[in-house]
Motif scaffolding. Structure first.
Motif, PDB file in Angstrom:
ATOM      1  N   VAL A 208       0.837  -1.205   0.000  1.00 35.58           N
ATOM      2  CA  VAL A 208       0.000   0.000   0.000  1.00 35.58           C
ATOM      3  C   VAL A 208       0.871   1.254   0.000  1.00 35.58           C
ATOM      4  CG1 VAL A 208      -2.029  -1.055   1.048  1.00 35.58           C
ATOM      5  CG2 VAL A 208      -0.233  -0.131   2.534  1.00 35.58           C
ATOM      6  N   THR A 209       2.032   1.158  -0.671  1.00 38.06           N
ATOM      7  CA  THR A 209       2.888   2.331  -0.784  1.00 38.06           C
ATOM      8  C   THR A 209       2.610   3.016  -2.121  1.00 38.06           C
ATOM      9  OG1 THR A 209       4.717   0.938  -1.562  1.00 38.06           O
ATOM     10  CG2 THR A 209       4.610   1.387   0.796  1.00 38.06           C
ATOM     11  N   TYR A 210       3.619   3.241  -2.972  1.00 40.38           N
ATOM     12  CA  TYR A 210       3.459   4.109  -4.143  1.00 40.38           C
ATOM     13  C   TYR A 210       2.615   3.478  -5.240  1.00 40.38           C
ATOM     14  CZ  TYR A 210       6.903   7.210  -2.138  1.00 40.38           C
ATOM     15  OH  TYR A 210       7.552   8.082  -1.310  1.00 40.38           O
ATOM     16  N   GLN A 211       1.605   4.250  -5.674  1.00 37.60           N
ATOM     17  CA  GLN A 211       0.728   3.857  -6.767  1.00 37.60           C
ATOM     18  C   GLN A 211       0.353   5.104  -7.560  1.00 37.60           C
ATOM     19  OE1 GLN A 211      -0.232   0.801  -7.590  1.00 37.60           O
ATOM     20  NE2 GLN A 211       0.279  -0.409  -5.778  1.00 37.60           N
ATOM     21  N   ARG A 212      -0.253   4.885  -8.723  1.00 35.78           N
ATOM     22  CA  ARG A 212      -0.822   5.979  -9.511  1.00 35.78           C
ATOM     23  C   ARG A 212      -2.339   5.910  -9.407  1.00 35.78           C
ATOM     24  NH1 ARG A 212       2.833   3.814 -14.293  1.00 35.78           N
ATOM     25  NH2 ARG A 212       4.692   5.101 -14.074  1.00 35.78           N
ATOM     26  N   GLY A 213      -2.973   7.065  -9.220  1.00 36.66           N
ATOM     27  CA  GLY A 213      -4.420   7.026  -9.123  1.00 36.66           C
ATOM     28  C   GLY A 213      -5.023   8.348  -8.725  1.00 36.66           C
ATOM     29  N   GLY A 234       1.894  -0.142  -9.205  1.00 34.18           N
ATOM     30  CA  GLY A 234       2.997   0.673  -8.727  1.00 34.18           C
ATOM     31  C   GLY A 234       3.251   1.839  -9.661  1.00 34.18           C
ATOM     32  N   ILE A 235       4.463   2.409  -9.604  1.00 33.44           N
ATOM     33  CA  ILE A 235       4.745   3.634 -10.358  1.00 33.44           C
ATOM     34  C   ILE A 235       5.846   3.448 -11.386  1.00 33.44           C
ATOM     35  CG2 ILE A 235       3.984   5.106  -8.476  1.00 33.44           C
ATOM     36  CD1 ILE A 235       6.925   5.588  -7.792  1.00 33.44           C
ATOM     37  N   GLU A 236       6.275   2.226 -11.628  1.00 33.36           N
ATOM     38  CA  GLU A 236       7.387   2.013 -12.559  1.00 33.36           C
ATOM     39  C   GLU A 236       6.952   1.468 -13.914  1.00 33.36           C
ATOM     40  OE1 GLU A 236      10.155  -0.493 -10.575  1.00 33.36           O
ATOM     41  OE2 GLU A 236      10.682   1.006  -9.062  1.00 33.36           O
ATOM     42  N   ALA A 237       5.891   0.674 -13.968  1.00 31.47           N
ATOM     43  CA  ALA A 237       5.528  -0.011 -15.205  1.00 31.47           C
ATOM     44  C   ALA A 237       4.874   0.939 -16.203  1.00 31.47           C
ATOM     45  CB  ALA A 237       4.590  -1.169 -14.899  1.00 31.47           C
ATOM     46  N   ASN A 238       5.143   0.715 -17.483  1.00 30.01           N
ATOM     47  CA  ASN A 238       4.389   1.345 -18.570  1.00 30.01           C
ATOM     48  C   ASN A 238       4.501   0.438 -19.789  1.00 30.01           C
ATOM     49  OD1 ASN A 238       6.660   2.333 -20.411  1.00 30.01           O
ATOM     50  ND2 ASN A 238       7.188   3.364 -18.480  1.00 30.01           N
ATOM     51  N   TYR A 239       3.588   0.646 -20.739  1.00 31.37           N
ATOM     52  CA  TYR A 239       3.456  -0.289 -21.850  1.00 31.37           C
ATOM     53  C   TYR A 239       3.255   0.485 -23.145  1.00 31.37           C
ATOM     54  CZ  TYR A 239       2.418  -3.069 -17.737  1.00 31.37           C
ATOM     55  OH  TYR A 239       2.480  -3.651 -16.501  1.00 31.37           O
ATOM     56  N   ASN A 240       3.978   0.083 -24.193  1.00 33.65           N
ATOM     57  CA  ASN A 240       3.856   0.750 -25.482  1.00 33.65           C
ATOM     58  C   ASN A 240       2.485   0.495 -26.103  1.00 33.65           C
ATOM     59  OD1 ASN A 240       6.499   1.807 -25.569  1.00 33.65           O
ATOM     60  ND2 ASN A 240       7.305  -0.142 -26.290  1.00 33.65           N
ATOM     61  N   LEU A 241       1.922   1.540 -26.697  1.00 35.77           N
ATOM     62  CA  LEU A 241       0.716   1.378 -27.492  1.00 35.77           C
ATOM     63  C   LEU A 241       1.094   0.878 -28.885  1.00 35.77           C
ATOM     64  CD1 LEU A 241      -1.214   4.641 -26.541  1.00 35.77           C
ATOM     65  CD2 LEU A 241      -1.815   2.315 -25.896  1.00 35.77           C
ATOM     66  N   ASN A 242       0.283  -0.074 -29.409  1.00 36.98           N
ATOM     67  CA  ASN A 242       0.540  -0.602 -30.750  1.00 36.98           C
ATOM     68  C   ASN A 242       2.017  -0.959 -30.927  1.00 36.98           C
ATOM     69  OD1 ASN A 242      -2.154  -0.217 -31.517  1.00 36.98           O
ATOM     70  ND2 ASN A 242      -1.743   1.906 -32.077  1.00 36.98           N
ATOM     71  N   TYR A 246       5.288   1.398 -35.685  1.00 37.73           N
ATOM     72  CA  TYR A 246       6.518   2.191 -35.696  1.00 37.73           C
ATOM     73  C   TYR A 246       6.335   3.513 -34.963  1.00 37.73           C
ATOM     74  CZ  TYR A 246      10.389   4.990 -37.405  1.00 37.73           C
ATOM     75  OH  TYR A 246      11.500   5.787 -37.472  1.00 37.73           O
ATOM     76  N   ASN A 247       7.185   3.745 -33.957  1.00 33.26           N
ATOM     77  CA  ASN A 247       7.349   5.066 -33.346  1.00 33.26           C
ATOM     78  C   ASN A 247       6.047   5.652 -32.831  1.00 33.26           C
ATOM     79  OD1 ASN A 247       9.030   7.098 -32.496  1.00 33.26           O
ATOM     80  ND2 ASN A 247       8.829   8.292 -34.377  1.00 33.26           N
ATOM     81  N   ARG A 248       5.274   4.837 -32.123  1.00 35.96           N
ATOM     82  CA  ARG A 248       4.021   5.346 -31.566  1.00 35.96           C
ATOM     83  C   ARG A 248       4.312   6.369 -30.466  1.00 35.96           C
ATOM     84  NH1 ARG A 248       2.667   2.770 -35.546  1.00 35.96           N
ATOM     85  NH2 ARG A 248       0.619   1.799 -35.810  1.00 35.96           N
ATOM     86  N   PRO A 249       3.459   7.391 -30.283  1.00 37.57           N
ATOM     87  CA  PRO A 249       3.806   8.512 -29.417  1.00 37.57           C
ATOM     88  C   PRO A 249       3.457   8.330 -27.948  1.00 37.57           C
ATOM     89  CG  PRO A 249       1.763   8.982 -30.548  1.00 37.57           C
ATOM     90  CD  PRO A 249       2.228   7.635 -31.059  1.00 37.57           C
ATOM     91  N   ASP A 250       2.719   7.306 -27.587  1.00 36.57           N
ATOM     92  CA  ASP A 250       2.205   7.283 -26.229  1.00 36.57           C
ATOM     93  C   ASP A 250       2.379   5.901 -25.605  1.00 36.57           C
ATOM     94  OD1 ASP A 250       1.163   8.340 -23.958  1.00 36.57           O
ATOM     95  OD2 ASP A 250      -0.776   8.871 -24.809  1.00 36.57           O
ATOM     96  N   LYS A 251       2.087   5.838 -24.312  1.00 35.55           N
ATOM     97  CA  LYS A 251       2.194   4.600 -23.553  1.00 35.55           C
ATOM     98  C   LYS A 251       0.992   4.453 -22.633  1.00 35.55           C
ATOM     99  CE  LYS A 251       7.277   4.467 -23.340  1.00 35.55           C
ATOM    100  NZ  LYS A 251       7.509   3.108 -23.850  1.00 35.55           N
ATOM    101  N   MET A 252       0.683   3.209 -22.273  1.00 33.55           N
ATOM    102  CA  MET A 252      -0.278   2.926 -21.213  1.00 33.55           C
ATOM    103  C   MET A 252       0.475   2.851 -19.888  1.00 33.55           C
ATOM    104  SD  MET A 252      -2.839   0.047 -22.798  1.00 33.55           S
ATOM    105  CE  MET A 252      -1.518  -1.073 -23.246  1.00 33.55           C
ATOM    106  N   PHE A 253      -0.097   3.415 -18.844  1.00 28.20           N
ATOM    107  CA  PHE A 253       0.500   3.320 -17.523  1.00 28.20           C
ATOM    108  C   PHE A 253      -0.038   2.091 -16.774  1.00 28.20           C
ATOM    109  CE2 PHE A 253       2.128   7.101 -18.804  1.00 28.20           C
ATOM    110  CZ  PHE A 253       2.542   7.997 -17.844  1.00 28.20           C
ATOM    111  N   ASP A 254      -1.201   1.586 -17.178  1.00 29.47           N
ATOM    112  CA  ASP A 254      -1.792   0.388 -16.589  1.00 29.47           C
ATOM    113  C   ASP A 254      -1.798  -0.716 -17.640  1.00 29.47           C
ATOM    114  OD1 ASP A 254      -2.310   2.250 -14.697  1.00 29.47           O
ATOM    115  OD2 ASP A 254      -4.479   2.063 -14.729  1.00 29.47           O
TER     116      ASP A 254
END
Length: 436
Positions: A208-213, A234-242, A246-254
């Motif tokens: 129950v320490t660091y999270q995003r929300g 937690g606060i470290e993971a992120n995931y590429n969209l598509n 090639y060279n997608r501009p954003d990421k998912m945090f969940d």
């Protein structure tokens, strides 16, 4: 209250740091370090011993980190009513350095024995270097962040932990809304503002320490209610969209749509504050079929629930006590037996005694019992802990203190069982903690 020093320049240099350790949010928050320079008031106005707040400090916190006339006092006069820029960049630094003598030894990655690393005398300098920043941005919006430049010897990678925006009166409803990264546990007792060096281990074990929300909070008479949702990753993971593209501009945090929901109700009942906490969410299963030690995540999502009770109060003006209990239930967490549920509990209790402006003393007891997890032959047997810590701090200045702490391990060793408690975890620590 102690009067402010007569020298304004010296006052500003000293005071910026005194509130430093106590920065979190509204009901959870303690103080904003950068404001001390700007308001030019002694940190003794808000703290009887940093980072603990006094009554005035609680008022400053509950006012969303601002005093009457904050805009005129803190902001550049641009002639634009819709612009509030701080006159001084709102930054502060905290630094720690320690020498520690301890009993614990390093166990290798396979948990089959000890490594050759056995530093009974350990120079931990720097232990922590942290940059903090916060400022009011409007009549109702405040931001806060802190970044770590070095922590526990890990140099070269900056890490952002707390980072959020908060509106204290969303849509005129009186409901505070916080969005960003934070510690769920700060709803009870902020880890960042504890006086002992030893951690509140129940919060770390329970996740129950660091999270995003997001958090919504509201005070109603003697009651304070907070509810929220976090990603659970937690606060470290992120995931590429598509990602094949090639060279997608954003990421998912969940990584999925499931969120952990939580809440706390607190009430002031005479000299005692009582809080009830609950969390329900999901976590990955543990593939202890392929990895008996439990280091590998499985492919299933399993349910976890936490119930908590926290108590705190003061005896006179100098003695402050607190206690926390957490009861955890993990449903079908191990892939080897997905029908088995596991219950375990953890907690801590402590007391801080502010003897004088120069000296403070603290006792902290940590206890955790793995219950159903015991005997699983996984590293989760290591949840078991039973320690008591004594801390003495001498304040050279209000923002610089020397720390002495001794931690006694009351638990029996488990020689040969390297996932449980193969060595004692006692230590003696001496060092400095400063903010500027």
């Amino acid at each position: 209250m102690r009067p402010a020093p007569n020298n304004p320049s010296l006052n500003r240099r000293i005071l910026v740091c005194c509130m430093l350790l106590a920065a979190l949010w509204t009901d959870l928050a303690q103080a904003i370090p950068a404001f001390t320079r700007q308001y030019e008031m002694s940190c003794a106005m808000c703290h009887n011993a940093f980072p603990r707040l006094n009554e005035f400090g609680e008022h400053f916190r509950d006012s969303n980190y601002r005093l009457p006339g904050w805009k005129e006092k803190l902001s550049v006069n641009t002639g634009d009513d819709m612009l509030a820029l701080p006159k001084v960049p709102a930054f502060a630094i905290r630094a720690q350095a320690f020498v520690q003598g301890r009993q614990a030894r390093q166990v290798n990655d396979t948990y089959t024995g000890f490594t050759a690393n056995n530093a009974e005398a350990d120079f931990q300098a720097p232990y922590l270097i942290k940059l903090l920043s916060s400022a009011p941005l409007s009549d109702h919006i405040t931001y806060y962040l802190y970044g770590i430049f070095a922590e526990k010897g890990d140099n070269g990678n900056a890490v952002i932990e707390d980072a959020w925006f908060r509106h204290d009166d969303a849509f005129g409803s009186g409901i505070g809304t916080l969005l960003g990264q934070f510690q769920i546990s700060d709803l009870m007792f902020p880890r960042e503002t504890r006086l002992p060096f030893q951690d509140f281990m129940a919060y770390r074990f329970s996740g129950v320490t660091y999270q995003r929300g997001v958090i919504f909070d509201r005070g109603i008479g003697p009651f304070k209610l907070a509810i929220g949702a976090v990603n659970g990753n937690g606060i470290e993971a992120n995931y590429n969209l598509n990602s094949p593209g090639y060279n997608r501009p954003d990421k998912m945090f969940d990584n999925d749509s499931h969120k952990d929901g939580f809440g706390r109700i607190g009430v002031k009942a005479g000299p005692v504050t009582i809080g009830v906490f609950g969390l329900s969410g999901q976590q990955p299963s543990i593939d202890n079929l392929a990895d008996p030690l439990g280091l590998t995540a499985g492919t299933r999502d399993t349910r976890r629930t936490i119930m908590g009770l926290d108590l705190s109060g003061s005896i006179g003006a100098r003695t402050h006590w607190y206690a926390q209990g957490l009861w955890n239930k993990w449903k079908g967490i191990f892939d080897a037996d997905p029908t088995q549920n596991y219950r375990w509990c953890a907690g801590f209790a402590g007391v801080d005694f502010v003897y004088s402006p120069r000296w403070t003393y603290s006792l902290l007891y940590n206890y955790s019992e793995p219950n159903d997890l015991e005997g699983t032959a996984t590293l989760y047997e290591g949840i078991k802990i039973n320690t008591v810590s004594f801390t003495a701090a001498y304040y050279f200045m209000r923002n610089v203190k020397g720390v002495f702490e001794i931690n006694g391990d009351l638990q029996q060793e488990t020689p040969g069982n390297f996932v449980a408690h193969p060595t004692k975890e006692g230590y003696v620590l001496v060092g400095f903690d400063a903010a500027f």
